[in-house]
Write a protein that holds these residues in place. Structure first.
Motif, short mmCIF file in Angstrom:
data_model
loop_
_atom_site.label_atom_id
_atom_site.label_comp_id
_atom_site.label_asym_id
_atom_site.label_seq_id
_atom_site.Cartn_x
_atom_site.Cartn_y
_atom_site.Cartn_z
N LEU A 91 0.82 -1.21 0.00
CA LEU A 91 0.00 0.00 0.00
C LEU A 91 0.86 1.26 0.00
N GLU A 92 1.95 1.23 0.74
CA GLU A 92 2.84 2.39 0.78
C GLU A 92 3.51 2.61 -0.57
N GLN A 93 3.85 1.51 -1.26
CA GLN A 93 4.44 1.63 -2.59
C GLN A 93 3.46 2.27 -3.57
N TRP A 94 2.17 2.09 -3.32
CA TRP A 94 1.14 2.68 -4.18
C TRP A 94 0.79 4.10 -3.74
N GLY A 95 1.51 4.62 -2.77
CA GLY A 95 1.33 6.01 -2.37
C GLY A 95 0.40 6.25 -1.21
N TYR A 96 -0.01 5.18 -0.52
CA TYR A 96 -0.91 5.33 0.63
C TYR A 96 -0.11 5.41 1.94
N THR A 97 -0.67 6.10 2.90
CA THR A 97 -0.15 6.11 4.27
C THR A 97 -1.04 5.21 5.11
N VAL A 98 -0.43 4.31 5.87
CA VAL A 98 -1.19 3.35 6.67
C VAL A 98 -0.88 3.56 8.15
N ILE A 99 -1.91 3.75 8.96
CA ILE A 99 -1.73 3.78 10.41
C ILE A 99 -2.63 2.71 11.01
N ARG A 100 -2.16 2.08 12.08
CA ARG A 100 -2.88 0.95 12.67
C ARG A 100 -3.14 1.20 14.15
N PHE A 101 -4.27 0.71 14.62
CA PHE A 101 -4.62 0.81 16.03
C PHE A 101 -5.14 -0.56 16.50
N THR A 102 -4.95 -0.83 17.76
CA THR A 102 -5.48 -2.07 18.33
C THR A 102 -6.91 -1.83 18.83
N ASN A 103 -7.63 -2.93 19.04
CA ASN A 103 -8.96 -2.81 19.63
C ASN A 103 -8.91 -2.07 20.97
N GLU A 104 -7.89 -2.40 21.76
CA GLU A 104 -7.75 -1.80 23.09
C GLU A 104 -7.61 -0.28 22.99
N GLU A 105 -6.88 0.19 21.99
CA GLU A 105 -6.71 1.64 21.80
C GLU A 105 -8.05 2.29 21.45
N ILE A 106 -8.83 1.63 20.60
CA ILE A 106 -10.13 2.19 20.22
C ILE A 106 -11.06 2.27 21.42
N PHE A 107 -11.07 1.23 22.25
CA PHE A 107 -11.97 1.18 23.40
C PHE A 107 -11.56 2.14 24.51
N ASN A 108 -10.26 2.20 24.80
CA ASN A 108 -9.79 2.91 25.99
C ASN A 108 -9.05 4.22 25.74
N HIS A 109 -8.64 4.47 24.49
CA HIS A 109 -7.86 5.68 24.20
C HIS A 109 -8.34 6.31 22.90
N ARG A 110 -9.65 6.41 22.75
CA ARG A 110 -10.20 6.89 21.47
C ARG A 110 -9.80 8.32 21.17
N GLU A 111 -9.68 9.16 22.19
CA GLU A 111 -9.27 10.54 21.94
C GLU A 111 -7.88 10.60 21.35
N GLU A 112 -6.96 9.75 21.85
CA GLU A 112 -5.61 9.72 21.30
C GLU A 112 -5.61 9.17 19.88
N VAL A 113 -6.47 8.20 19.62
CA VAL A 113 -6.59 7.64 18.26
C VAL A 113 -7.04 8.73 17.29
N ILE A 114 -8.07 9.45 17.68
CA ILE A 114 -8.60 10.52 16.82
C ILE A 114 -7.55 11.61 16.61
N LYS A 115 -6.82 11.92 17.68
CA LYS A 115 -5.78 12.93 17.57
C LYS A 115 -4.70 12.50 16.59
#
Length: 297
Positions: A91-115
């Motif tokens: 995906l990066e070779q095709w010009g995309y930027t990829v960021i990943r989050f864990t389920n735990e981050e979504i549940f417990n640190h959503r503000e940081e994920v959004i930031k």
């Protein structure tokens, strides 16, 4: 106008069916993040379960070519980690930027994920603006910060934050053999000066990449630095930091006990501190070697 990159006709129909199924049976973490991404409060238009050639992206902003992935438990086994790395690399070779989050981050640190999502978009926007106006990275050097010679900044093209309002540190590790003598370091991208260096000790490259990120995070907190980001060219290390665990099978014996104790302290630091500093994947194919590279390739 956006370019839609899809698979061949037969594969596309299979992927489309999977994408529809994924939307119908989305995980709780996916639904929670989608509540934000689909709303106007994000300020950006996202699609979910979008097909890109042979892959289906969890969420994507087509304007900025930003892909957001959520990793459930199955992503953490060794085979899937390798598959995810290959997928991200394509995906990066095709010009995309990829960021990943864990389920735990979504549940417990959503503000940081959004930031982090917002800051990544800002970084991409800054990169695009720099390219449009022909901005060049800062190449001013400063005096060395330790007994070893300072590292000179490299001409890396327009990295996302070159010329931008925020500063950044880059970290990297080197290992002679696997395992073997390992060391890692951090470089300030604005000045080119080495921020810190550790090693060599017996270890592996992945461990060094992980420890380098945690070292940078801890030092930023200690010094009260809140306006910088950290770059690493290791997807594995970023994933381990997000998981707050160094998932290594490195042997533990008398020779390696000291390093294992350092790993344990790094994991404890991650588990007891709130990480808000964005950690961004360095795009080697676009910008060249990360400036913290030891130059041994």
């Amino acid at each position: 106008m956006y370019i839609y990159e899809t698979a061949d006709e037969i594969e596309y129909e299979l992927l489309k069916a999977n994408a529809i199924k994924n939307r119908q049976y989305a995980t709780q973490a996916e639904n929670l993040l989608w509540l934000y991404l689909k709303g106007k409060q994000s300020g950006y238009k996202f699609r979910r379960q979008h097909i890109i050639k042979q892959y289906i992206a969890d969420f994507i902003n087509l304007k900025y070519k930003l892909i957001v992935e959520i990793d459930g438990k199955y992503h953490f086994n060794d085979e899937q980690i390798i598959k995810d790395e290959e997928r991200t690399r394509d995906l990066e070779q095709w010009g995309y930027t990829v960021i990943r989050f864990t389920n735990e981050e979504i549940f417990n640190h959503r503000e940081e994920v959004i930031k982090k999502i917002k800051e990544t978009i800002m970084a991409i926007d800054s990169h695009n603006t720099n390219q449009a106006i022909g901005a060049q990275p800062n190449t001013q050097t400063t005096s060395q910060t330790n007994t070893q010679s300072a590292i000179q900044p490299q001409q890396i093209g327009a990295s996302p934050l070159s010329g931008g309002p925020r500063g950044a540190w880059a970290v990297d590790a080197a290992c002679s053999g696997n395992p073997g003598p390992m060391e890692y370091q951090c470089v300030d991208l604005q000045t080119g000066a080495r921020v810190f260096h550790f090693g060599p000790v017996m270890g592996t490259n992945n461990i060094g990449e992980f420890l380098a990120i945690v070292h940078a995070l801890a030092l930023m907190e200690k010094q009260g630095i809140k306006d910088k980001v950290i770059y690493s060219d290791s997807y594995n290390a970023i994933l381990w930091v997000n998981k707050k665990r160094c998932k290594t099978t490195f042997v533990r014996n008398a020779e390696t006990e000291e390093l294992h104790q350092i790993i344990a302290r790094a994991e404890h630091w991650l588990q007891t501190h709130k990480v808000t500093t964005p950690i961004i994947k360095w795009e080697t194919k676009q910008w060249g070697e990360i400036p913290a590279d030891f130059g041994r390739k």
